[in-house]
Enzyme design. Structure first.
Site, PDB file in Angstrom:
ATOM      1  N   GLY A  43       0.775  -1.239   0.000  1.00 23.23           N
ATOM      2  CA  GLY A  43       0.000   0.000   0.000  1.00 23.23           C
ATOM      3  C   GLY A  43       0.805   1.286   0.000  1.00 23.23           C
ATOM      4  CG  ASP A  99      -1.670   1.831   2.781  1.00 25.01           C
ATOM      5  OD1 ASP A  99      -1.480   1.487   3.972  1.00 25.01           O
ATOM      6  OD2 ASP A  99      -2.241   1.094   1.967  1.00 25.01           O
ATOM      7  CG  ASP A 102      -9.034   0.744   9.249  1.00 26.46           C
ATOM      8  OD1 ASP A 102      -9.765   1.622   9.716  1.00 26.46           O
ATOM      9  OD2 ASP A 102      -9.477  -0.300   8.736  1.00 26.46           O
ATOM     10  CG  PHE A 151     -12.373   0.054   1.641  1.00 29.80           C
ATOM     11  CD1 PHE A 151     -11.653  -0.581   2.646  1.00 29.80           C
ATOM     12  CD2 PHE A 151     -11.984  -0.130   0.318  1.00 29.80           C
ATOM     13  CE1 PHE A 151     -10.577  -1.393   2.336  1.00 29.80           C
ATOM     14  CE2 PHE A 151     -10.896  -0.937   0.004  1.00 29.80           C
ATOM     15  CZ  PHE A 151     -10.201  -1.568   1.017  1.00 29.80           C
ATOM     16  CB  VAL A 152     -10.218   5.492   0.418  1.00 30.14           C
ATOM     17  CG1 VAL A 152     -11.256   6.392   1.072  1.00 30.14           C
ATOM     18  CG2 VAL A 152      -9.072   5.190   1.377  1.00 30.14           C
ATOM     19  CG  ASP A 158      -5.353  -3.448  -2.473  1.00 24.80           C
ATOM     20  OD1 ASP A 158      -5.065  -2.991  -1.346  1.00 24.80           O
ATOM     21  OD2 ASP A 158      -5.648  -4.640  -2.661  1.00 24.80           O
ATOM     22  NE  ARG A 164      -1.698  -2.934  -4.443  1.00 27.83           N
ATOM     23  CZ  ARG A 164      -1.941  -3.095  -3.146  1.00 27.83           C
ATOM     24  NH1 ARG A 164      -1.979  -2.058  -2.351  1.00 27.83           N
ATOM     25  NH2 ARG A 164      -2.135  -4.287  -2.639  1.00 27.83           N
TER      26      ARG A 164
HETATM   27  P1  IMP Z   1      -4.957  -1.687  10.148  1.00 27.49           P
HETATM   28  O1  IMP Z   1      -4.038  -2.823  10.493  1.00 27.49           O
HETATM   29  O2  IMP Z   1      -6.391  -2.017  10.464  1.00 27.49           O
HETATM   30  O3  IMP Z   1      -4.547  -0.355  10.729  1.00 27.49           O
HETATM   31  O4  IMP Z   1      -4.986  -1.551   8.586  1.00 27.49           O
HETATM   32  C1  IMP Z   1      -3.942  -1.106   7.901  1.00 27.49           C
HETATM   33  C2  IMP Z   1      -3.860  -1.724   6.528  1.00 27.49           C
HETATM   34  O5  IMP Z   1      -5.136  -2.069   5.986  1.00 27.49           O
HETATM   35  C3  IMP Z   1      -3.299  -0.691   5.626  1.00 27.49           C
HETATM   36  O6  IMP Z   1      -1.901  -0.853   5.509  1.00 27.49           O
HETATM   37  C4  IMP Z   1      -4.023  -0.906   4.322  1.00 27.49           C
HETATM   38  O7  IMP Z   1      -3.242  -1.733   3.494  1.00 27.49           O
HETATM   39  C5  IMP Z   1      -5.301  -1.609   4.669  1.00 27.49           C
HETATM   40  N1  IMP Z   1      -6.448  -0.669   4.609  1.00 27.49           N
HETATM   41  C6  IMP Z   1      -7.117  -0.123   5.652  1.00 27.49           C
HETATM   42  N2  IMP Z   1      -8.114   0.691   5.247  1.00 27.49           N
HETATM   43  C7  IMP Z   1      -8.084   0.679   3.910  1.00 27.49           C
HETATM   44  C8  IMP Z   1      -8.862   1.363   2.882  1.00 27.49           C
HETATM   45  O8  IMP Z   1      -9.770   2.166   3.125  1.00 27.49           O
HETATM   46  N3  IMP Z   1      -8.509   1.067   1.604  1.00 27.49           N
HETATM   47  C9  IMP Z   1      -7.500   0.209   1.264  1.00 27.49           C
HETATM   48  N4  IMP Z   1      -6.740  -0.422   2.179  1.00 27.49           N
HETATM   49  C10 IMP Z   1      -7.032  -0.201   3.489  1.00 27.49           C
HETATM   50 MG    MG Z   2      -1.059  -1.987   3.856  1.00 29.16          MG
END
Ligand code: IMP
Ligand code: MG
Length: 179
Positions: A43, A99, A102, A151-152, A158, A164
């Site tokens: 990402g 990237d 979340d 979700f973006v 992606d 991407r």
């Molecule tokens: P986390 O572990 O929940 O913080 O998620 C982080 C990873 O989830 C990021 O590195 C992204 O690759 C993916 N991700 C989270 N939200 C999105 C989104 O809205 N679009 C695309 N990928 C996302």
């Molecule tokens: Mg990621």
């Protein structure tokens, strides 16, 4: 690809301007230090490529892989992290780049792992920050944009390994999910 986008939430120009601001801050904070960037793939690829070209001094760079969401737009449990650093990070000023943060579980996992290698300093930098789903108390020192629940995709992010290479960040039309 663009026909699948319901709306653009961050335009190319906004990203470019923000990266310029961010690069100035990073230059101020890391100039003269042995700066090591660890980017979380896939990402962060586009963000990383644009950002490092705004830095006028040498950077040490390595990458690690973390699991993706695949066909889902919600995290599916534990984060898989695959890493085998090719460069030495002990006693270095390490900045982890991703990237988006979340839930925070990816970044937490990666930061916890890297701590075991005894960097001199350890900070994180993300393009996007989605606070509404945070499950871990992690606050990246450098954040470019706060975003909402949607979700973006685009600019490295992606859905099911597509989109991407869009130059902006947008939200997909409903009918594009799980198709
Ligand atoms: P986390 O572990 O929940 O913080 O998620 C982080 C990873 O989830 C990021 O590195 C992204 O690759 C993916 N991700 C989270 N939200 C999105 C989104 O809205 N679009 C695309 N990928 C996302
Ligand atoms: Mg990621």
């Amino acid at each position: 690809m663009e026909k699948d986008i319901a709306r653009v939430i961050i335009r190319e120009e906004q990203i470019r301007n923000k990266l310029h601001e961010l690069s100035k801050t990073l230059i101020h904070d890391y100039q003269g230090k042995e700066w090591t960037i660890i980017a979380i793939l896939n990402g962060s690829l586009v963000f990383l490529a644009d950002l490092i070209r705004l830095i006028p001094f040498p950077i040490r760079l390595d990458t690690i892989d973390a699991a993706t969401y695949g066909e889902y737009t919600f995290p599916k449990g534990e984060t898989k992290v695959v890493h085998q650093f090719k460069i030495d990070i002990e006693d270095k000023h390490v900045l982890v780049i991703d990237d988006i943060i979340d839930t925070g579980s990816t970044l937490k996992r990666v930061l916890d792992d890297i701590k075991g290698y005894h960097p001199k300093t350890l900070k994180s930098c993300v393009l996007l920050n989605r606070l509404s789903r945070r499950r871990h108390h992690i606050h990246p020192e450098y954040c470019c944009f706060d975003i909402g629940d949607d979700f973006v995709v685009g600019y490295g992010l992606d859905y099911n390994n597509k989109y991407r290479n869009l130059p902006f960040i947008g939200v997909l039309k409903d009918e594009c999910y799980r198709r």
